[in-house]
Design a protein around this motif. Structure first.
Motif, PDB file in Angstrom:
ATOM      1  N   LEU A 175       0.832  -1.197   0.000  1.00 50.98           N
ATOM      2  CA  LEU A 175       0.000   0.000   0.000  1.00 50.98           C
ATOM      3  C   LEU A 175       0.877   1.261   0.000  1.00 50.98           C
ATOM      4  O   LEU A 175       0.607   2.217  -0.728  1.00 50.98           O
ATOM      5  N   LEU A 176       1.924   1.252   0.804  1.00 49.54           N
ATOM      6  CA  LEU A 176       2.842   2.387   0.829  1.00 49.54           C
ATOM      7  C   LEU A 176       3.503   2.582  -0.539  1.00 49.54           C
ATOM      8  O   LEU A 176       3.606   3.714  -1.039  1.00 49.54           O
ATOM      9  N   SER A 177       3.938   1.501  -1.138  1.00 56.40           N
ATOM     10  CA  SER A 177       4.625   1.580  -2.430  1.00 56.40           C
ATOM     11  C   SER A 177       3.732   2.195  -3.496  1.00 56.40           C
ATOM     12  O   SER A 177       4.180   3.004  -4.320  1.00 56.40           O
ATOM     13  N   ASN A 178       2.459   1.822  -3.499  1.00 60.88           N
ATOM     14  CA  ASN A 178       1.549   2.305  -4.541  1.00 60.88           C
ATOM     15  C   ASN A 178       0.884   3.631  -4.180  1.00 60.88           C
ATOM     16  O   ASN A 178       0.628   4.457  -5.054  1.00 60.88           O
ATOM     17  N   ALA A 179       0.614   3.842  -2.895  1.00 59.69           N
ATOM     18  CA  ALA A 179      -0.014   5.093  -2.484  1.00 59.69           C
ATOM     19  C   ALA A 179       0.937   6.275  -2.628  1.00 59.69           C
ATOM     20  O   ALA A 179       0.495   7.412  -2.803  1.00 59.69           O
ATOM     21  N   TYR A 180       2.249   6.024  -2.582  1.00 63.54           N
ATOM     22  CA  TYR A 180       3.214   7.107  -2.725  1.00 63.54           C
ATOM     23  C   TYR A 180       3.958   7.077  -4.058  1.00 63.54           C
ATOM     24  O   TYR A 180       4.896   7.821  -4.260  1.00 63.54           O
ATOM     25  N   PHE A 181       3.492   6.205  -4.963  1.00 64.18           N
ATOM     26  CA  PHE A 181       3.999   6.225  -6.339  1.00 64.18           C
ATOM     27  C   PHE A 181       2.986   7.038  -7.144  1.00 64.18           C
ATOM     28  O   PHE A 181       2.237   6.516  -7.960  1.00 64.18           O
ATOM     29  N   HIS A 182       2.968   8.346  -6.890  1.00 63.19           N
ATOM     30  CA  HIS A 182       1.848   9.178  -7.311  1.00 63.19           C
ATOM     31  C   HIS A 182       1.614   9.184  -8.815  1.00 63.19           C
ATOM     32  O   HIS A 182       0.484   9.018  -9.281  1.00 63.19           O
ATOM     33  N   SER A 183       2.656   9.403  -9.613  1.00 62.37           N
ATOM     34  CA  SER A 183       2.463   9.535 -11.055  1.00 62.37           C
ATOM     35  C   SER A 183       1.889   8.255 -11.658  1.00 62.37           C
ATOM     36  O   SER A 183       0.935   8.294 -12.443  1.00 62.37           O
ATOM     37  N   GLN A 184       2.448   7.116 -11.278  1.00 62.57           N
ATOM     38  CA  GLN A 184       1.969   5.845 -11.833  1.00 62.57           C
ATOM     39  C   GLN A 184       0.559   5.526 -11.350  1.00 62.57           C
ATOM     40  O   GLN A 184      -0.286   5.082 -12.138  1.00 62.57           O
ATOM     41  N   THR A 185       0.283   5.738 -10.074  1.00 67.24           N
ATOM     42  CA  THR A 185      -1.032   5.392  -9.538  1.00 67.24           C
ATOM     43  C   THR A 185      -2.117   6.291 -10.119  1.00 67.24           C
ATOM     44  O   THR A 185      -3.218   5.822 -10.438  1.00 67.24           O
ATOM     45  N   ILE A 186      -1.842   7.570 -10.294  1.00 63.64           N
ATOM     46  CA  ILE A 186      -2.810   8.467 -10.932  1.00 63.64           C
ATOM     47  C   ILE A 186      -3.068   8.016 -12.366  1.00 63.64           C
ATOM     48  O   ILE A 186      -4.208   8.030 -12.846  1.00 63.64           O
ATOM     49  N   ARG A 187      -2.031   7.601 -13.046  1.00 62.58           N
ATOM     50  CA  ARG A 187      -2.197   7.103 -14.414  1.00 62.58           C
ATOM     51  C   ARG A 187      -3.100   5.873 -14.440  1.00 62.58           C
ATOM     52  O   ARG A 187      -3.970   5.734 -15.322  1.00 62.58           O
ATOM     53  N   LEU A 188      -2.932   4.970 -13.480  1.00 59.66           N
ATOM     54  CA  LEU A 188      -3.785   3.774 -13.422  1.00 59.66           C
ATOM     55  C   LEU A 188      -5.246   4.162 -13.167  1.00 59.66           C
ATOM     56  O   LEU A 188      -6.162   3.570 -13.753  1.00 59.66           O
ATOM     57  N   ILE A 189      -5.458   5.125 -12.287  1.00 59.44           N
ATOM     58  CA  ILE A 189      -6.823   5.591 -12.006  1.00 59.44           C
ATOM     59  C   ILE A 189      -7.448   6.165 -13.275  1.00 59.44           C
ATOM     60  O   ILE A 189      -8.634   5.956 -13.560  1.00 59.44           O
TER      61      ILE A 189
END
Length: 305
Positions: free
Chosen positions: A76-90
């Motif tokens: 969760l930490l890895s993905n919640a703070y990987f902002h650019s990639q996670t926003i792209r997935l959303i």
């Protein structure tokens, strides 16, 4: 002369010190006052909230075990703070989930497995791994052929989202028949059925969460779960993406190819498209040509732009 020398020796240091003090006072007065209450600062980096309960494909995670909870926390930490990639997935989820969700449902596969596809390829239909696994579901060439996907120099159906999704469903059903646990099925998608079964036999263990296995596979299900939790409820993890900023489904029509194609650039122009756009919507066509034998029907996606 003597007096002048003494004045110089005394006055220069005094002037320098005075100037430094003045500069510091000016800088201090220009600096905005730090809020006393840390909670009022605009930017804060906080621990990620771990849910009290969570499940994958209807199977509960044993979060009462500290090592399970901490493993989920890590992902969760890895993905919640990987902002650019996670926003792209959303942003990409509304484009690709409507394609694979109906297939999963039709094939009797739990909807949670769409997050496995996200973990595998990050919504990139052209993804290819260092080990040469390819496409949305990251099939190796041999496994792809075993599950009915055509792979050759002109056609590679690992890059065909719909066909690769159905092939993945067939694999998942086979793995479930072997393991009887969707969690172990997911682990086997990363490690292989043989690899997972070998460790189960060695360790006399049939619980994924208590199985000592390679680091990648040990983190794999937790990574899928982290993606599920974040994509299901982005705001909870401080991701705010407006609907207008998400990528929509591009409507397409299917056109059957009824003969060999000598040049897809010419074919694309006949369809009113650039070669680039045509290939973007049909990445499974690997070359500029297609040899048509008549033994198999091919359909291409033509975007309605």
């Amino acid at each position: 002369m003597t007096k002048n020398k003494k004045w110089w020796k005394v006055s220069v240091p005094v002037l320098l010190v005075g100037n430094v003090v003045l500069i510091l006072m000016l800088l201090g007065s220009a600096r905005p006052e730090e809020p006393k209450d840390a909670s009022k600062r605009e930017v804060r980096f906080e621990a990620v909230e771990i849910p009290e309960k969570a499940s994958f494909a209807g199977e509960s995670l044993p979060l009462d075990r500290f090592y399970v909870k901490e493993a989920l926390d890590r992902e969760l930490l890895s993905n919640a703070y990987f902002h650019s990639q996670t926003i792209r997935l959303i942003k990409l989820a509304p484009r690709y989930f409507p394609i694979i969700e109906p297939i999963l449902k039709e094939e009797g596969i739990h909807d949670d497995f769409k997050y496995l596809a996200v973990a595998e390829s990050g919504f990139n239909p052209r993804a290819i791994s260092p080990a040469s696994a390819a496409g949305f579901w990251q099939f190796m060439k041999g496994t792809a052929s075993d599950y009915g996907l055509e792979v050759n120099s002109e056609v590679d159906e690992r890059y065909h989202i719909e066909k690769a999704t159905r092939a993945a469903c067939d694999y998942l059903k086979d793995a479930y028949e072997k393991f009887g646990s969707w969690t172990l099925v997911a682990a086997s998608y990363n490690r292989g059925m043989t690899g997972v079964q070998r460790q189960m036999d060695i360790q006399r263990q049939d619980d994924y969460y208590d199985l000592l296995i390679t680091t990648e596979t040990a983190r794999y299900v937790y990574r899928i779960m982290a993606l599920k939790l974040i994509l299901e409820n982005p705001e909870k993890y401080n991701f705010y993406v407006a609907d207008k900023d998400k990528y929509p489904v591009i409507p397409t029509k299917q056109v059957e190819i009824t003969g060999s194609v000598a040049n897809f650039a010419d074919y694309a122009k006949e369809q009113g498209l650039s070669y680039k756009v045509f290939k973007d919507f049909n990445p499974w066509l690997r070359e500029n040509t297609l040899t048509y034998s008549g033994k198999k029907r091919y359909w291409v996606e033509i975007p309605q732009l």
